[in-house]
Design a protein around this motif. Structure first.
Motif, PDB file in Angstrom:
ATOM      1  N   PRO A 122       0.820  -1.223   0.000  1.00 14.37           N
ATOM      2  CA  PRO A 122       0.000   0.000   0.000  1.00 14.37           C
ATOM      3  C   PRO A 122       0.850   1.268   0.000  1.00 14.37           C
ATOM      4  N   PHE A 123       0.340   2.284  -0.666  1.00 13.97           N
ATOM      5  CA  PHE A 123       1.018   3.574  -0.775  1.00 13.97           C
ATOM      6  C   PHE A 123       0.040   4.659  -0.345  1.00 13.97           C
ATOM      7  N   PHE A 124       0.505   5.599   0.497  1.00 15.19           N
ATOM      8  CA  PHE A 124      -0.361   6.651   1.021  1.00 15.19           C
ATOM      9  C   PHE A 124       0.257   8.026   0.766  1.00 15.19           C
ATOM     10  N   ARG A 125      -0.505   9.063   1.053  1.00 18.64           N
ATOM     11  CA  ARG A 125      -0.030  10.422   0.802  1.00 18.64           C
ATOM     12  C   ARG A 125       1.257  10.726   1.551  1.00 18.64           C
ATOM     13  N   ASP A 126       1.415  10.164   2.771  1.00 18.03           N
ATOM     14  CA  ASP A 126       2.609  10.464   3.569  1.00 18.03           C
ATOM     15  C   ASP A 126       3.748   9.475   3.335  1.00 18.03           C
ATOM     16  N   THR A 127       3.570   8.558   2.387  1.00 15.18           N
ATOM     17  CA  THR A 127       4.654   7.628   2.069  1.00 15.18           C
ATOM     18  C   THR A 127       5.779   8.382   1.372  1.00 15.18           C
ATOM     19  N   ASP A 128       6.989   8.189   1.854  1.00 15.46           N
ATOM     20  CA  ASP A 128       8.158   8.852   1.266  1.00 15.46           C
ATOM     21  C   ASP A 128       9.186   7.783   0.917  1.00 15.46           C
ATOM     22  N   VAL A 129       9.276   7.456  -0.360  1.00 17.35           N
ATOM     23  CA  VAL A 129      10.138   6.353  -0.769  1.00 17.35           C
ATOM     24  C   VAL A 129      11.617   6.699  -0.666  1.00 17.35           C
ATOM     25  N   LEU A 130      11.944   7.981  -0.561  1.00 18.98           N
ATOM     26  CA  LEU A 130      13.349   8.370  -0.449  1.00 18.98           C
ATOM     27  C   LEU A 130      13.808   8.383   1.010  1.00 18.98           C
ATOM     28  N   ASP A 131      12.949   8.872   1.906  1.00 20.27           N
ATOM     29  CA  ASP A 131      13.311   8.865   3.330  1.00 20.27           C
ATOM     30  C   ASP A 131      13.207   7.472   3.917  1.00 20.27           C
ATOM     31  N   ASP A 132      12.154   6.737   3.513  1.00 20.14           N
ATOM     32  CA  ASP A 132      11.972   5.372   4.006  1.00 20.14           C
ATOM     33  C   ASP A 132      12.563   4.405   2.989  1.00 20.14           C
ATOM     34  N   ARG A 133      13.852   4.172   3.107  1.00 26.15           N
ATOM     35  CA  ARG A 133      14.546   3.339   2.122  1.00 26.15           C
ATOM     36  C   ARG A 133      14.117   1.873   2.190  1.00 26.15           C
ATOM     37  N   SER A 134      13.413   1.512   3.260  1.00 25.33           N
ATOM     38  CA  SER A 134      12.963   0.124   3.391  1.00 25.33           C
ATOM     39  C   SER A 134      11.603  -0.090   2.723  1.00 25.33           C
ATOM     40  N   TYR A 135      11.000   0.989   2.226  1.00 28.66           N
ATOM     41  CA  TYR A 135       9.669   0.834   1.632  1.00 28.66           C
ATOM     42  C   TYR A 135       9.713  -0.116   0.437  1.00 28.66           C
ATOM     43  N   VAL A 136      10.694   0.037  -0.414  1.00 30.12           N
ATOM     44  CA  VAL A 136      10.863  -0.881  -1.541  1.00 30.12           C
ATOM     45  C   VAL A 136      11.817  -1.986  -1.098  1.00 30.12           C
ATOM     46  N   PRO A 137      11.347  -3.230  -1.025  1.00 31.48           N
ATOM     47  CA  PRO A 137      12.187  -4.338  -0.523  1.00 31.48           C
ATOM     48  C   PRO A 137      13.483  -4.484  -1.323  1.00 31.48           C
ATOM     49  N   VAL A 138      14.516  -4.967  -0.659  1.00 34.34           N
ATOM     50  CA  VAL A 138      15.831  -5.092  -1.292  1.00 34.34           C
ATOM     51  C   VAL A 138      15.892  -6.272  -2.264  1.00 34.34           C
ATOM     52  N   ASP A 139      14.928  -7.186  -2.164  1.00 31.79           N
ATOM     53  CA  ASP A 139      15.005  -8.403  -2.980  1.00 31.79           C
ATOM     54  C   ASP A 139      14.113  -8.355  -4.219  1.00 31.79           C
ATOM     55  N   VAL A 140      13.692  -7.147  -4.637  1.00 35.31           N
ATOM     56  CA  VAL A 140      12.886  -7.068  -5.862  1.00 35.31           C
ATOM     57  C   VAL A 140      13.801  -6.729  -7.041  1.00 35.31           C
ATOM     58  N   ASP A 141      13.343  -7.101  -8.245  1.00 32.47           N
ATOM     59  CA  ASP A 141      14.155  -6.910  -9.452  1.00 32.47           C
ATOM     60  C   ASP A 141      13.685  -5.733 -10.296  1.00 32.47           C
ATOM     61  N   ALA A 142      12.491  -5.200  -9.997  1.00 32.56           N
ATOM     62  CA  ALA A 142      11.943  -4.088 -10.786  1.00 32.56           C
ATOM     63  C   ALA A 142      10.798  -3.453 -10.024  1.00 32.56           C
ATOM     64  N   VAL A 143      10.423  -2.256 -10.457  1.00 33.66           N
ATOM     65  CA  VAL A 143       9.272  -1.538  -9.881  1.00 33.66           C
ATOM     66  C   VAL A 143       8.318  -1.203 -11.010  1.00 33.66           C
ATOM     67  N   LEU A 144       7.029  -1.453 -10.805  1.00 33.00           N
ATOM     68  CA  LEU A 144       6.011  -1.137 -11.795  1.00 33.00           C
ATOM     69  C   LEU A 144       4.933  -0.285 -11.123  1.00 33.00           C
ATOM     70  N   LEU A 145       4.656   0.882 -11.693  1.00 30.01           N
ATOM     71  CA  LEU A 145       3.646   1.781 -11.140  1.00 30.01           C
ATOM     72  C   LEU A 145       2.301   1.510 -11.796  1.00 30.01           C
TER      73      LEU A 145
END
Length: 324
Positions: free
Chosen positions: A198-221
């Motif tokens: 889930p993604f919300f208005r206060d989600t910050d993918v740059l400050d929260d570096r753990s938001y995107v798991p380290v074991d993924v190979d790609a990101v799709l919006l």
């Protein structure tokens, strides 16, 4: 000299009398279009809409005026934005994307104000329409094709090593739910695993570096306003972590996403302009079926170099737009 002045006076009186007896209905119609948008993702769509109407002969400021205070950044702002447009008594309302179209449908229900959406992911699934061939009530427009499964396949074709794909999504967004359904149906066939979060208005993918798991190979919006409005943050993160990023808009590939399969917002705007012209010309909404946008493959070679991805010539030949 006196004869000239007398003659000029007679001419002026003649035209004054003629003007006084002209029927009031001969005044040129100036159309007023209210614009409701959620997030700034679709500003290029509005640009295409305006240019399309301009090409059809509607000169801004003379034949047509636009009431637009900028896009709403939060869903709760859509209702007051819409109310302001209605107070201005528009001849037509242009809306994008799905959240704005939903609010416009609700707030114009029972009126004769035509509404054109451009684009909406799935107008039936989102409850905006029941019949896309002969739209009921006062709303029609341009929908996106059901191609998110094909986009997932193209992501795999562009980067064959991809196995786990991270998908951020807004839980309460109907457009996001439609995208997720298409992706979930396609994932087993493509041979990838979706990692949804889930993604919300206060989600910050740059400050929260753990938001995107380290074991993924790609990101799709997925196709939804909130997530795509953070495209710059996702581009920064993905380039930093050498991750392929897939989106649905050409503009966002130009901004740094590696690849995408989907629509050109400017072209969709011009497509919807033709619908507005038909309404101004007297066509009823029921005569204007919902149109489907065209999809294309987009690739950013600069980003490919930045994240060390080699794209085959066979794939490049299939791309409609290549950013170099």
């Amino acid at each position: 000299m006196r004869k000239f002045v007398f003659t000029a006076g007679i001419i002026l009186i003649f035209f004054a009398v003629l003007y006084a007896f002209l029927p009031l209905g001969t005044d040129k119609k100036v159309y007023k279009v209210g614009v409701l948008q959620f997030t700034s993702n679709n500003l290029t769509t509005l640009e295409g809409f305006k240019d399309g109407l301009s090409e059809l002969g509607y000169r801004e400021g003379e034949d047509i005026i636009y009431d637009f205070d900028g896009p709403a950044s939060a869903k709760e702002d859509l209702v007051p934005y819409m109310q302001k447009l209605l107070d201005g008594q528009p001849d037509l309302i242009f809306v994008s994307p799905t959240p704005a179209a939903t609010v416009a449908k609700q707030m114009t229900a029972g009126t004769n104000i035509p509404v054109i959406f451009a684009p909406v992911n799935d107008p039936v699934a989102s409850g905006i329409l029941k019949n896309m061939r002969t739209p009921e009530e006062n709303i029609t427009g341009v929908r996106l094709s059901s191609s998110d499964g094909r986009r997932l396949q193209y992501l795999k074709d562009v980067v064959p090593s991809v196995k786990r794909v991270f998908v951020p999504y807004s839980p309460d967004d109907k457009s996001a739910q439609t995208s997720l359904k298409m992706l979930e149906e396609a994932a087993p066939k493509v041979g990838v695993q979706l990692v949804k979060k889930p993604f919300f208005r206060d989600t910050d993918v740059l400050d929260d570096r753990s938001y995107v798991p380290v074991d993924v190979d790609a990101v799709l919006l997925p196709r939804e306003g909130l997530v795509m409005s953070r495209i710059k943050d996702f581009v920064t993160l993905c380039i930093d972590r050498k991750l392929p990023l897939s989106t649905v808009r050409f503009k966002q590939v130009a901004q740094g996403a590696l690849t995408g399969y989907g629509f050109n917002g400017y072209d969709i705007g011009k497509q919807s302009a033709r619908q507005a012209h038909m309404i101004f010309s007297g066509s009823s909404i029921s005569m204007l079926p919902v149109e489907v946008s065209e999809d294309y493959l987009f690739i950013n070679l600069k980003t490919a170099k930045d994240i060390n991805v080699k794209i085959s010539d066979a794939i490049l030949r299939q791309a409609h737009n290549i950013v170099r």
